[in-house]
Design a protein around this motif. Structure first.
Motif, mmCIF file in Angstrom:
data_model
loop_
_atom_site.group_PDB
_atom_site.id
_atom_site.type_symbol
_atom_site.label_atom_id
_atom_site.label_comp_id
_atom_site.label_asym_id
_atom_site.label_seq_id
_atom_site.Cartn_x
_atom_site.Cartn_y
_atom_site.Cartn_z
ATOM 1 N N THR A 170 0.823 -1.218 0.000
ATOM 2 C CA THR A 170 0.000 0.000 0.000
ATOM 3 C C THR A 170 0.848 1.255 0.000
ATOM 4 O OG1 THR A 170 -0.143 -0.153 2.419
ATOM 5 C CG2 THR A 170 -1.913 -1.166 1.146
ATOM 6 N N ARG A 171 2.022 1.201 0.636
ATOM 7 C CA ARG A 171 2.911 2.366 0.661
ATOM 8 C C ARG A 171 3.477 2.654 -0.720
ATOM 9 N NH1 ARG A 171 8.234 1.266 3.751
ATOM 10 N NH2 ARG A 171 8.498 0.009 1.858
ATOM 11 N N ASN A 172 3.824 1.594 -1.455
ATOM 12 C CA ASN A 172 4.467 1.770 -2.754
ATOM 13 C C ASN A 172 3.475 1.958 -3.891
ATOM 14 O OD1 ASN A 172 7.268 1.586 -2.051
ATOM 15 N ND2 ASN A 172 6.923 -0.563 -1.594
ATOM 16 N N ALA A 173 2.213 1.627 -3.638
ATOM 17 C CA ALA A 173 1.236 1.754 -4.720
ATOM 18 C C ALA A 173 -0.074 2.328 -4.203
ATOM 19 C CB ALA A 173 1.007 0.387 -5.365
ATOM 20 N N PRO A 174 -0.038 3.505 -3.563
ATOM 21 C CA PRO A 174 -1.253 4.051 -2.959
ATOM 22 C C PRO A 174 -2.301 4.463 -3.983
ATOM 23 C CG PRO A 174 0.514 5.661 -2.883
ATOM 24 C CD PRO A 174 1.119 4.381 -3.374
ATOM 25 N N GLN A 175 -1.864 4.748 -5.202
ATOM 26 C CA GLN A 175 -2.797 5.245 -6.206
ATOM 27 C C GLN A 175 -3.399 4.141 -7.068
ATOM 28 O OE1 GLN A 175 -3.518 8.408 -5.926
ATOM 29 N NE2 GLN A 175 -1.948 8.554 -4.319
ATOM 30 N N GLN A 176 -2.887 2.916 -6.898
ATOM 31 C CA GLN A 176 -3.363 1.838 -7.759
ATOM 32 C C GLN A 176 -4.699 1.319 -7.255
ATOM 33 O OE1 GLN A 176 -0.582 -1.105 -9.161
ATOM 34 N NE2 GLN A 176 1.115 -0.007 -8.204
ATOM 35 N N ASN A 177 -5.562 1.002 -8.193
ATOM 36 C CA ASN A 177 -6.863 0.460 -7.787
ATOM 37 C C ASN A 177 -6.754 -1.031 -7.513
ATOM 38 O OD1 ASN A 177 -7.169 -1.054 -10.255
ATOM 39 N ND2 ASN A 177 -7.735 0.861 -11.277
ATOM 40 N N PRO A 178 -7.726 -1.658 -6.840
ATOM 41 C CA PRO A 178 -7.642 -3.078 -6.486
ATOM 42 C C PRO A 178 -7.427 -3.990 -7.686
ATOM 43 C CG PRO A 178 -9.409 -2.003 -5.290
ATOM 44 C CD PRO A 178 -8.900 -1.011 -6.289
ATOM 45 N N GLN A 179 -8.035 -3.618 -8.851
ATOM 46 C CA GLN A 179 -7.876 -4.467 -10.022
ATOM 47 C C GLN A 179 -6.412 -4.529 -10.446
ATOM 48 O OE1 GLN A 179 -10.109 -6.470 -11.423
ATOM 49 N NE2 GLN A 179 -8.401 -7.222 -12.638
ATOM 50 N N THR A 180 -5.721 -3.380 -10.387
ATOM 51 C CA THR A 180 -4.297 -3.353 -10.744
ATOM 52 C C THR A 180 -3.497 -4.201 -9.772
ATOM 53 O OG1 THR A 180 -4.561 -1.117 -11.616
ATOM 54 C CG2 THR A 180 -2.324 -1.867 -11.171
ATOM 55 N N LEU A 181 -3.801 -4.057 -8.469
ATOM 56 C CA LEU A 181 -3.080 -4.828 -7.466
ATOM 57 C C LEU A 181 -3.322 -6.313 -7.642
ATOM 58 C CD1 LEU A 181 -3.573 -2.670 -4.258
ATOM 59 C CD2 LEU A 181 -1.473 -3.004 -5.540
ATOM 60 N N ASN A 182 -4.523 -6.672 -8.064
ATOM 61 C CA ASN A 182 -4.839 -8.085 -8.222
ATOM 62 C C ASN A 182 -4.045 -8.725 -9.351
ATOM 63 O OD1 ASN A 182 -6.601 -8.239 -6.124
ATOM 64 N ND2 ASN A 182 -8.413 -7.762 -7.346
ATOM 65 N N ASN A 183 -3.454 -7.906 -10.191
ATOM 66 C CA ASN A 183 -2.656 -8.452 -11.285
ATOM 67 C C ASN A 183 -1.197 -8.612 -10.899
ATOM 68 O OD1 ASN A 183 -4.756 -8.648 -13.104
ATOM 69 N ND2 ASN A 183 -4.555 -6.509 -13.755
ATOM 70 N N LEU A 184 -0.851 -8.232 -9.689
ATOM 71 C CA LEU A 184 0.534 -8.359 -9.251
ATOM 72 C C LEU A 184 0.950 -9.823 -9.192
ATOM 73 C CD1 LEU A 184 0.650 -5.798 -6.296
ATOM 74 C CD2 LEU A 184 1.780 -5.584 -8.507
ATOM 75 N N ALA A 185 2.250 -10.047 -9.403
ATOM 76 C CA ALA A 185 2.782 -11.404 -9.262
ATOM 77 C C ALA A 185 2.508 -11.952 -7.871
ATOM 78 C CB ALA A 185 4.286 -11.399 -9.548
ATOM 79 N N LEU A 186 2.413 -11.053 -6.905
ATOM 80 C CA LEU A 186 2.131 -11.457 -5.532
ATOM 81 C C LEU A 186 0.817 -12.220 -5.450
ATOM 82 C CD1 LEU A 186 2.616 -11.256 -2.459
ATOM 83 C CD2 LEU A 186 1.538 -9.011 -2.537
#
Length: 249
Positions: A170-186
């Protein structure tokens, strides 16, 4: 592979010649329904001890298996009295090679108290090596016998990011929406581990970073690899360059 999967049991003489040295004591445990056994083996001797039955050892060992940061060293004394006190006179300052059985394969022997010093963990006075079997140790030594020593000392991978809720995400990607985060390799990694709704979520291992930093501080910068946070990734763990290091932690 065949040697590791179907190892041939070693004789006592082979154990003493191939595995043990003057500074190492083998402690091998076997749990049984009516009684259990401990064999203490040195370079030139073997001593056997009768221990309580398996169910009794399991009952005492279970809480210690589930130990956490609030568990005191002294609380392990009942288990230490069973597993270590019979052989206390042989311990000296030797390296201890421990082969457990059943529940004892999951016990952190290094944290057990020395029987005569209830507040002192075993690792304070002994190097502790645990193994699934003596044959495994012998096979590894054969395989590594002629391997050249590589130039660099240690590669440390620690404190990875397990969860999208980790503040490092969340600190490194505060502006990203959940859909973008859901595409992370994580997220893909979590899905591959079978982590879904209602499944176990891995939390951050708080003290692994401290451990990593303490280890890295022992080694000159040009002799070490540091991979923390997002750098502690599957890609890094599979990197062929890790073969340049003597130790991968």
């Amino acid at each position: 592979y065949a040697n590791l999967k179907y190892p041939q049991p070693l004789t006592l003489q082979q154990i003493q010649e191939k595995v043990l040295d003057d500074d190492t004591l083998l402690l091998e445990y076997s749990l049984g329904e009516e009684r259990s056994y401990l064999w203490a083996v040195t370079k030139n001797s073997i001593t056997s001890y009768v221990l309580p039955k398996q169910s009794e050892i399991e009952e005492i060992a279970q809480p210690w298996r589930e130990m956490n940061e609030s568990t005191s060293v002294e609380s392990g004394l009942p288990l230490s009295e069973i597993l270590l006190k019979p052989v206390a006179s042989q311990l000296g300052n030797k390296r201890l090679l421990i082969v457990g059985d059943g529940v004892l394969q999951y016990i952190p022997f290094a944290a057990l108290p020395i029987p005569s010093q209830p507040n002192t963990p075993l690792l304070v006075e002994h190097e502790i090596v645990t193994a699934p079997s003596i044959s495994t140790i012998a096979i590894q030594r054969e395989q590594l016998q002629n391997r050249p020593t590589v130039a660099k000392t240690v590669a440390v991978l620690a404190d990875p990011v397990f969860s999208l809720n980790d503040f490092r995400v969340t600190r490194n990607a505060p502006q990203q929406n959940p859909q973008t985060l859901n595409n992370l390799a994580l997220t893909r990694a979590a899905r591959n581990l079978g982590i879904g709704e209602g499944a176990k979520i891995y939390s951050r291992l708080e003290y692994t970073r401290t451990e990593a930093e303490e280890i890295l501080a022992l080694v000159p910068e040009n002799q070490r690899l540091q991979a923390l946070d997002f750098q502690a990734s599957l890609e890094q763990a599979k990197n062929p360059n890790l073969s340049e290091y003597q130790i991968v932690h």
